[in-house]
Design a protein around this motif. Structure first.
Motif, PDB file in Angstrom:
ATOM      1  N   THR A  21       0.793  -1.232   0.000  1.00 43.22           N
ATOM      2  CA  THR A  21       0.000   0.000   0.000  1.00 43.22           C
ATOM      3  C   THR A  21       0.823   1.278   0.000  1.00 43.22           C
ATOM      4  N   PRO A  37      -5.357  -2.764  -1.753  1.00 46.79           N
ATOM      5  CA  PRO A  37      -4.936  -3.841  -0.847  1.00 46.79           C
ATOM      6  C   PRO A  37      -4.652  -5.128  -1.601  1.00 46.79           C
ATOM      7  N   SER A  78      -3.588  -5.168   4.836  1.00 50.33           N
ATOM      8  CA  SER A  78      -3.487  -4.276   3.676  1.00 50.33           C
ATOM      9  C   SER A  78      -4.805  -3.572   3.399  1.00 50.33           C
ATOM     10  N   HIS A  79      -5.932  -4.216   3.727  1.00 51.43           N
ATOM     11  CA  HIS A  79      -7.217  -3.549   3.544  1.00 51.43           C
ATOM     12  C   HIS A  79      -7.361  -2.363   4.499  1.00 51.43           C
TER      13      HIS A  79
END
Length: 306
Positions: A233, A264, A290-291
């Motif tokens: 990211t 993500p 990552s989200h």
């Protein structure tokens, strides 16, 4: 600019949190979006607007260049950290493969809505996603074969079959063919697809929110999951910015490229890693982290490049 994205994702999270939608319902919503909503949206949007191939070329240079750099750097980090083979390839996989269709596309569409260049940018992005997704899938399978498990040819054949039956790819090719040929769909078909396409982006965002609530951190190597998520990211967009400056990418194209690079890790990575005997807890942790990192990363990208 990203308020609609954040609010709809929050709605999805809340609906699952309150029990209004079950995990089974979320799976069905995602399947409906993938097989019906997004293909309809792609056919209508691409067939109505011819992409700028000048914009498309610059986007692809930045996306592919940054992806290659992240793969190389992640490989070095995994080697330096002496990760076991199955964990190392999983780490690299999670660091480069982004969720462009379900996250990148809705964010870009909403971010450029009601701007003069919206139609041209949107058409270019819709077409650019296809070769990148193909590359992601091919690279992911090839990478997971590095430790020497399984039959590489069989794995690539599975990817090939998946690509030729992929509704996103087929819808994009159909829309592009119609646009280049100057063929208009019958009014009834066009309006039907347009109506179906209107559900795609909101449902995709609701699915993301629901998935964030339903996900649980895997019992993997947490420090490595954080590093991979950060590379996905933050490092990807940083490298993309440098490449974009080098090739003279325009402001609008730069915002699009960096937004896509800040996406993500793809949820599909979990399935592939599980099927190919990778480090499943590690990839689950990378996807989840990552989200959470992607949203502030995208907000930062859009603010800094505005």
């Amino acid at each position: 600019m990203l308020a609609p994205v954040v609010l709809v994702i929050a709605l999805g999270w809340s609906l699952v949190r309150l029990g209004f939608l079950s995990s089974t319902a979320m799976g069905e919503i995602n399947r409906l979006t993938y097989w019906v909503g997004l293909p309809a949206l792609l056919v209508v949007r691409i067939s109505d607007a011819t992409p700028s191939f000048e914009r498309l070329g610059g986007l692809l240079v930045v996306l592919f260049g940054a992806t290659a750099a992240v793969i190389a750097l992640a490989s070095v980090v995994a080697w330096w950290g002496r990760l076991p083979d199955r964990s190392a390839v999983t780490f690299v996989h999670g660091a480069f493969r982004g969720n462009l269709v379900f996250v990148g596309l809705p964010v870009v569409v909403y971010a450029f809505a009601n701007t003069p260049q919206a139609a041209a940018i949107e058409a270019s992005v819709l077409v650019a996603i296809v070769p990148v997704v193909i590359a992601y899938n091919t690279l992911a399978v090839t990478l997971m074969q590095v430790p020497g498990r399984g039959d590489p040819l069989a794995a690539l054949q599975r990817v090939g079959r998946g690509l030729v039956s992929n509704p996103i790819l087929l819808a994009t090719l159909l829309g592009l063919a119609l646009a280049l040929a100057g063929v208009r769909m019958p009014t009834a078909v066009d309006r039907t697809l347009a109506a179906l396409g209107q559900m795609a982006l909101p449902l995709a965002l609701i699915g993301i929110g629901g998935g964030l609530y339903a996900s649980r951190m895997g019992r993997g190597q947490y420090p490595w999951a954080w590093v991979a998520a950060l590379m996905k990211t933050a490092l990807g967009p940083a490298v993309g910015w440098l490449i974009g400056q080098w090739v003279g990418l325009g402001d609008a194209e730069m915002r699009v490229a960096l937004t896509l690079l800040a996406c993500p890790s793809a949820a599909a990575s979990y399935v592939l890693v599980a099927q190919m005997d990778g480090d499943v807890p590690l990839i689950a942790s990378i996807i989840l982290l990552s989200h959470f990192m992607a949203l502030p990363a995208m907000i930062g990208v859009l603010a800094l490049t505005a």
